[in-house]
Write an enzyme that holds these catalytic residues in place. Structure first.
Site, mmCIF file in Angstrom:
data_model
loop_
_atom_site.group_PDB
_atom_site.id
_atom_site.type_symbol
_atom_site.label_atom_id
_atom_site.label_comp_id
_atom_site.label_asym_id
_atom_site.label_seq_id
_atom_site.Cartn_x
_atom_site.Cartn_y
_atom_site.Cartn_z
ATOM 1 N N SER A 251 0.858 -1.183 0.000
ATOM 2 C CA SER A 251 0.000 0.000 0.000
ATOM 3 C C SER A 251 0.892 1.230 0.000
ATOM 4 O O SER A 251 2.118 1.114 -0.002
ATOM 5 C CB SER A 251 -0.881 0.002 1.252
ATOM 6 O OG SER A 251 -0.080 0.327 2.368
ATOM 7 N N LYS A 252 0.242 2.386 0.043
ATOM 8 C CA LYS A 252 0.989 3.639 0.024
ATOM 9 C C LYS A 252 2.026 3.702 1.152
ATOM 10 O O LYS A 252 3.062 4.322 1.011
ATOM 11 C CB LYS A 252 0.028 4.817 0.188
ATOM 12 C CG LYS A 252 -0.806 5.083 -1.033
ATOM 13 C CD LYS A 252 -1.126 6.579 -1.140
ATOM 14 C CE LYS A 252 -2.066 6.842 -2.289
ATOM 15 N NZ LYS A 252 -3.462 6.510 -1.976
ATOM 16 N N ARG A 253 1.714 3.044 2.247
ATOM 17 C CA ARG A 253 2.638 3.033 3.379
ATOM 18 C C ARG A 253 4.023 2.548 2.995
ATOM 19 O O ARG A 253 5.018 2.872 3.611
ATOM 20 C CB ARG A 253 2.102 2.074 4.458
ATOM 21 C CG ARG A 253 1.336 2.733 5.541
ATOM 22 C CD ARG A 253 1.003 1.779 6.667
ATOM 23 N NE ARG A 253 0.653 0.436 6.242
ATOM 24 C CZ ARG A 253 1.408 -0.627 6.458
ATOM 25 N NH1 ARG A 253 2.561 -0.506 7.071
ATOM 26 N NH2 ARG A 253 1.012 -1.816 6.044
ATOM 27 N N HIS A 254 4.080 1.689 1.977
ATOM 28 C CA HIS A 254 5.373 1.135 1.568
ATOM 29 C C HIS A 254 6.101 2.036 0.573
ATOM 30 O O HIS A 254 7.023 1.603 -0.085
ATOM 31 C CB HIS A 254 5.172 -0.247 0.941
ATOM 32 C CG HIS A 254 4.591 -1.235 1.893
ATOM 33 N ND1 HIS A 254 3.257 -1.530 1.933
ATOM 34 C CD2 HIS A 254 5.169 -1.983 2.858
ATOM 35 C CE1 HIS A 254 3.035 -2.430 2.874
ATOM 36 N NE2 HIS A 254 4.178 -2.714 3.456
ATOM 37 N N GLY A 255 5.670 3.264 0.458
ATOM 38 C CA GLY A 255 6.311 4.157 -0.507
ATOM 39 C C GLY A 255 5.429 4.257 -1.727
ATOM 40 O O GLY A 255 4.251 3.926 -1.675
#
Ligand code: GLU
Length: 474
Positions: A251-255
């Site tokens: 997800s966005k959390r991973h960049g």
């Protein structure tokens, strides 16, 4: 004929997962000599945007995933935007109504919500209770003339099970009585995803549905619709999900997760394509594949069952590899504007030499800017530890002094001649070449890491080299 499709909903950019689905479909089509179709599933009016639609095109184009039929180019099975197919969907819904395989439902959202809450209190899965399943025609007429909003629900066979045969996973069975009479046409007249998908896949003669395994739970519903219409379902291949390194869903959390964000960060499309292809697919233990090799070697048999893990280090490694493979002209074109912007130097010949000298050291294209700093300005920092080690020595002063004197005289000022000066000096002083090179590199670049010394000296040119040798903070 193999016909596959990528069917994104234009509700955001093309992210890594979507790009991987598109790529596997594209590779399968190209490998099999089939057709790759792009269909835009824009029936979610609230979330679909034109901007997202363009972002999807841009992402696909950047990766070089060309479609044989779809938006902008048309084809024999259009239209390729689902919202332009509403009449087709409604006609098919009417067919199911006529055959009593679907029915009108007038339950209000509030009513349904209430029932859902009660079900969850009872710890039951929320399912439609079938209240409108047997509404008499007269009542339907009355509710319609009272202007009550209605949806069309699919009348699900309440017994038996639906088996999903999959080309990637084991077959899975679903009890029909655990599914419910799902909506096929919403109150605004738009079809739901499951319904539009089936009607369109059938009419577009899609032979294989290759998509993320998050859709697996939709597949029994879709198969039941195929059966209701008396159509043969396509073959299904559900591909495993992509996780971040922490094993949580990517997800966005991973960049960055949008493909274009990777383009903006300085990844090359061929590295990205190669990397995405390996997310859940493999061929022996090969890591580097050209586009042609991917097409040649791709098969659904090579798709793994276990989730893929997105590993930025590996992507970076691949990107560096491709940077070293692409044509010098292309690399220069990519780096030149960044260098001009950073250093205001427009000497194209000089920039070319700098880029080619740094080529082996680039992981991402914009790395060229900090790495090239010493080529464009005298205003760079010196590595303090390196100063201790290579300037505060017995010979450092003499080495820089001698190099300065000899380089000042050197004609022509080219790397082969420069190399001779270093070798001769090492011999005269009876020291290893490194003893000469380290202080010189530090004086010219501020660090102990740079492209080969003789190239650097030739590119910097006599004047800059002499000045830096003189002003080195010994
Ligand atoms: N529009 C759906 C999605 O973006 C397509 C799913 C499918 O391939 O059937 O997830």
């Amino acid at each position: 004929m193999i016909r596959v499709r990528f069917a994104p909903s234009p509700t955001g950019a093309l992210h890594i997962g979507g790009a991987r689905t598109a790529l596997f479909n594209w590779l399968y089509a190209r490998n099999q000599g089939g057709q790759f179709i792009l269909r835009i599933e824009d029936t979610d009016q609230e979330r679909s945007t034109l901007e997202a639609n363009h972002a999807i095109f841009r992402g696909l184009e950047w990766l070089g995933l060309d479609w044989d039929e779809g938006p902008n180019i048309g084809g024999n099975y259009g239209p390729y935007y689902q919202t332009q197919r509403l009449e087709i969907h409604q006609k098919h819904a009417r067919q199911l109504l006529d055959e009593d395989k679907a029915y009108y439902c007038f339950c209000t959202p509030e009513e349904l919500d209430e029932k859902r809450k009660e079900a969850s209190k009872r710890k039951e899965a929320p399912r439609y209770d079938g209240k409108c399943r047997k509404l008499p025609d007269a009542e339907i007429k009355m509710l319609e003339s009272a202007g009550r909003p209605k949806v069309i629900r699919f009348r699900l066979p309440a017994v038996g099970e639906t088996v999903v045969h999959d080309l990637v996973r084991d077959k899975a069975s679903f009890q029909n009585d655990l599914l419910d009479d799902f909506v096929i046409i919403k109150s605004d007249g738009f079809p739901t995803y499951n319904f539009a998908c089936v009607v369109d896949d059938h009419l577009m003669e899609i032979s294989h549905v290759i998509r993320g395994d998050d859709h697996l739970s939709n597949t029994p519903r879709q198969i039941l619709l195929y059966q209701a219409f008396g159509w043969k379902p396509p073959k299904f291949a559900h591909i495993p999900m992509i996780l971040g390194k922490d094993k949580a869903r990517l997800s966005k959390r991973h960049g960055a997760t949008s493909v274009i964000a990777y383009s903006d960060m300085g990844y090359l499309p061929e590295a990205m394509l190669n990397y995405i292809a390996r997310l859940g697919w493999g061929f022996k233990d090969q890591e580097v594949f050209s586009r042609g090799e991917l097409i040649q070697k791709f098969s659904l048999k090579g798709v793994t069952r276990s989730p893929a893990v997105f590993d930025t280090d590996k992507l970076n490694w691949l990107n560096g590899k491709y940077i070293r493979q692409i044509l010098p002209e292309r690399l220069i074109d990519l780096c030149e504007p960044l260098l001009i912007e950073a250093y205001g130097n427009h000497d194209v010949e000089y920039i070319k030499k700098v880029v080619l000298a740094l080529r082996d050291r680039l992981v991402l294209i914009p790395d060229v800017v900090p790495l090239a700093k010493f080529f464009f300005t005298d205003d760079f920092e010196y590595d303090q530890n390196a100063i201790e080690k290579h300037f505060k020595t017995e010979h450092a002063g003499k080495i820089l002094e001698t190099l300065k004197a000899r380089l000042a005289q050197l004609e022509p000022f080219i790397k082969d001649k420069i190399e001779l000066i270093f070798k001769e000096l090492a011999k005269e002083m009876d020291v290893k070449l490194g003893v000469i090179i380290h202080p010189c590199r530090l004086a010219l670049t501020g660090t102990l890491e740079s492209p080969p010394m003789y190239d650097v000296i030739e590119i910097l040119g006599r004047e800059k080299v002499i000045n830096r040798l003189v002003k080195a903070p010994l």
